[in-house]
Structures are given as structure tokens and as C-alpha cells.
Write an enzyme that holds these catalytic residues in place. Sequence first.
Site, short mmCIF file in Angstrom:
data_model
loop_
_atom_site.label_atom_id
_atom_site.label_comp_id
_atom_site.label_asym_id
_atom_site.label_seq_id
_atom_site.Cartn_x
_atom_site.Cartn_y
_atom_site.Cartn_z
N LYS A 1 0.83 -1.20 0.00
CA LYS A 1 0.00 0.00 0.00
C LYS A 1 0.87 1.25 0.00
CE LYS A 1 -3.89 2.13 2.32
NZ LYS A 1 -4.35 2.68 1.02
N ASN B 1 3.51 6.51 -7.31
CA ASN B 1 2.08 6.75 -7.32
C ASN B 1 1.81 8.21 -7.66
OD1 ASN B 1 -0.62 7.09 -6.80
ND2 ASN B 1 -0.61 6.02 -4.84
N CYS C 1 -3.19 8.77 -7.60
CA CYS C 1 -4.25 8.55 -6.63
C CYS C 1 -5.26 9.69 -6.72
CB CYS C 1 -3.69 8.48 -5.21
SG CYS C 1 -5.00 8.23 -4.00
N LYS D 1 3.13 4.51 -12.10
CA LYS D 1 1.73 4.08 -12.23
C LYS D 1 0.91 5.24 -12.78
CE LYS D 1 -1.86 1.57 -9.68
NZ LYS D 1 -2.16 0.88 -8.43
N GLY E 1 -6.10 -6.48 -8.14
CA GLY E 1 -6.49 -5.52 -7.12
C GLY E 1 -7.80 -5.89 -6.45
#
Lengths: 319, 260
Positions: free
Chosen positions: A54, A136, A139, A174, A276
Site C-alpha cells: 500500500k 504513485n 491517486c 503508475k 487488485g
Amino acid sequence: MVNFIKPLDKPLAYELFGIKFKNPVWTASGCFSYGLEVAENLYDISQLGAVVVKGLSYKPREGNPPQRIVETPAGMLNSIGLQNPGVKYFAEKILPKLKKYNTIIVANIFGEDEEEYLKVGEFLNKTDGVHILELNVSCPNVKKGGIAFGSDPETLYSLISKLKNVVEKPLLVKLSPNITNILDTAQASVEAKADGLVLINTLLGMAIDVEREEPILATKTGGLSGPAILPIAVRMIYQVYEKYKTDIPIIGVGGISKTEDALQHILAGALAVQIGTALFFDPYSPLKIIKGLENHIKRKGYRHILELVGKAHKLKLER
Amino acid sequence: MIFDKKYEILENRYISGRTWLLRVKAPDLKSSPAGAFAMIKATYDSQFDPMMRRAFAIADIDGDEVLFFYDVYGKGTKTLTYRKKGEFIDILAPLGKRFFPEDKFDNYILVGGGIGFAGLSLLMKRLKEKGKNFTALYGVRRREQLSMLDWIEENGFKDKTLIYTEDGSYGIKGLITKDLKELALEKENTALMVCGPKGMMKAVVKVAKEINIPTYLSLESKMACGFGICIGCVIKNVKEEKYERVCYEGPVFNAFDIQF
């Protein structure tokens, strides 16, 4: 067959970035916590290709207030808000336990600003046991950072370039699907020398409670995931692979819950896939998909999974 | 150890009000703690409407058989009513890490509102086995919502249970909190074990705070996974100033530790 990757003896195993992967089935960030819940209660996670933990920021993050999740047709919206204990706590308290399970560990990294991204990157670059970093920048559930970096190619280019100066470990980016043209951010990532692309993150969505007459999630909007987004992920992987072919590794994520879904990603151009949302309703799905891919290869007469990567493109050209 | 298996449905029938009963053959779940829950997938393999499992308290365990009671509210529970005897259904269980403290106190008052009573029924059995003194309060709005009356009688708990209906159609007329303060103060070393709708639990916690009596709540929350990996079902722990997962740090919480 892609040229930066070396097949190993077993039909699903290969070496990428100098790392030996047992198979191409990973868990997706935010959908597996830090791996320990499954490892301690359900199954041996060393069977997985890799575990993507995470999202980690430098400072701990409390996350968003509840309600954080809601089911939607063949999918779900989430707005967890990157709740995490911070990278130092992860390295000291969680990672030593996770390392015992002998699996490839990918750390998803996040920052509110460039400085925080760099601090997390530098820290995890030195952290023994973390093999790969996944940036990341997509998000949709945090006010600062995240998608702001993932939607503007120039900002993204700058961030990746700076990170590449301080990070020696493979750096995956990502990408967000919440953008007009996925090739813009893919191009910025390739130019900034990212080591691989992960696509796609969740799509921004909303669900409204018709009785209370207000959005269901406390943050109003959330990221859509699950089987509903499979065709979008497949299309974006196809687009990016079509442009870059074997110039950059693509890891597919989005809507995979069974072997056929994983095969769609692979045929579109992904050389690994992340599971996921399916983990939530079928925690054993990655293991079923690993078995399913083995069977598929055997049934179709292939020797190695890599023969299938991007194959949907070739077929189209030959027609 | 959490089991993720298909278990045979022995019975799935309507009782009364909104409530259905589901009985499965699941020998693996024999030693589940009181307060543990299960995530049940109402649909068949690869059907995504609904896609997520739903969380249900393990209401009773009798030999190899496990019993659930569920209220039909949405798509998930509606779909569950379509499942037939003899079919096999996906169940992930037993879930939760913190349960009702069965040994800590001498006297227990169980406070169950509506279907929340199914979150306490297994505890009644366990307390009886341990020879603990307990009284169960079962409160609903109307008589037809008393879907666990048969269970209470069959298991010999009739004398141990006080029943409240808001409209007076059965038992004592009034809210479940009506006599709570007096009952709770009757004996030393008493604690409250609570499960029910949020409004009811809030009212119980208010009384508990007034008389400062240990209180444990079995919570429900919107869950995607039920075993700690999605971080969706959180509740604020005010003592430690952080969000905790209802499914993994709970589902039973000390009422004074959480923001409620």
C-alpha cells in the site's frame, strides 16, 4: 518477444531488472495492505510474482473519514486517502516481517510535494528488502500530490527525472487514466527514463445515495476499480504498447479477476499483471490466475508466457 | 486460520419481518469465537452483481452446522435469498481479531437491537458453557421483527431474555434502554455486550458513560474484503487518534475507545 527480459526455465518465470520473478502475477497497491494479513491468515505469499504494498508517504497519513468504499455495478469506488504509517514505520516494523515470506516486494511511493516524493524514494532506495519502487502519481483521493503529478506531463517528467537521480532501484510509474490522452504521460515517463509503466490506476467516479440525496463517500468522489474497468485498462495498455513496443516494460492493472482478464492485459502488451479489487471478494484469485496461465500456455502449445506479450498487435497486423 | 471455501446450504428461509435464516454445513468454523463474522458471497462464481461479499455475524454453531440470520435490505442480501438448499456458497470465515471478553467479568448484560441480536446469540451459548451469569435484552420496534424468538426458546434462553418492543406488541413496551441502568447496577463486576443499529448503540453508550460501566460494541461497517486488506471499514480510535479497521482490529471494540 520483448528484448529486455530473459525467460527462465519455467513457463511463467523470467528475469526482469535483474530480478527473478516466479510468475507475472502481482498484487496491486492498496489492495493487499502490506501483505501480512494474507500471509498470516490465508496462504503463502511467496507463490505470488510480487507483492506491491500500500502507498507509502514520508509522514504517516491518517487517511480519509468513512464512508470510504461503496460497491457499484461490477466495481467499487474507494476513497481511502492513502492511510499509511509512514515509510520509517514500514521499514522498521512491517518490512522485517514481510521479508520473511521470500517474495519480491514493490513499494508504492507517494508524496504531497516533490520534496516528499524524493525523501520517500531516497529512503526506500536504501532500504534492504524493497526490490522495486512504484511511483504513485495517480491517486485520485488526496487533495495534494498524487494525481496533480500524474495529469501534467511536464510536472511528471520533472518528478521522475529527479527521482531517477536519487533512486538506483527500478522505478515504475503508475499512470492515471483520468487524462485525455494516456500517451502524453506515458511519453513523459519514457523520456524521463522510467524503468516501467504500470497502467492503470482507478477512474474518478461518484455514487449518490438517493434516499439521503447526497454523495455516498465522505469525500464525495472516489476511484473506480473492479471488473467494470477491464476494457479501459486493456485499451490503454494496447495504446501504449502500440507506440513503445518493447522500449519500456508495461505492467497491467485494472479489472482483472480471472485468467482470461489477465490474458487480455498480456496480449495487449503487459508482461506482468496486478490483481487488485478481485482480492477483496476472492483472496485466492492471484493463485487461481497463476494456475490458469500455466494451463492456458500448455493448452495453446506455447513454451513461455512471454510469447504472448503484445501478441494481439501482431495478429492484427497479419490479418 | 481463515477458511475460504464453498459450504453446503442446509437451509435458507424467510422467518419474519425482513429477516431470513441461513444454515450451512461448515465443520471448519466449529471453534469460531463469539463475535466472529463471515463474509458470504451471494452470487455464483464470476458473477459481479453484486460483486462483494457481505458480512454476517456467526449467530450459532451446532456441531458441523453454522447459523446466520440476515435482514434483507439491499442487492446483496436480496440475492442471498435466492440461494437454495443443497447449493454450495462461498464463505470466508471466521473473521475478526478482537471479540467479546468471555472471561473478564462475572456478570454480563447483552444488549441486542433487531438483527443485532444475532451478533450476541453465540455469546449467550458460550457464557452459559462457562457458567457466567448473564441477562440478554432483545429490542425491536414491532413484534414481527423478533425473528430470533424461536432460537431463544429452542436453546432454553427464554428465562434469560428480556424482550422490548417499541409499540408494546410483545414483551415489555419501550426502548431497550428502559431498564438498562438499574439492571447494570444490580450486581458488581458487570459489563455490557452490545450489537445493534447505530442509534440504539449510541443510546446504550450514553447510559454506560453515565454509570461508567465497561461496554463492548460489536460494530458493522461497509466492508469490501472483511480481512484487513482494503482499509475501507475504519472507525476512529479516539484514544490512539487513528483509524482502525472494523474487520481486523474489531469487530468488537471497547465503547470508550472509539468515536461513536
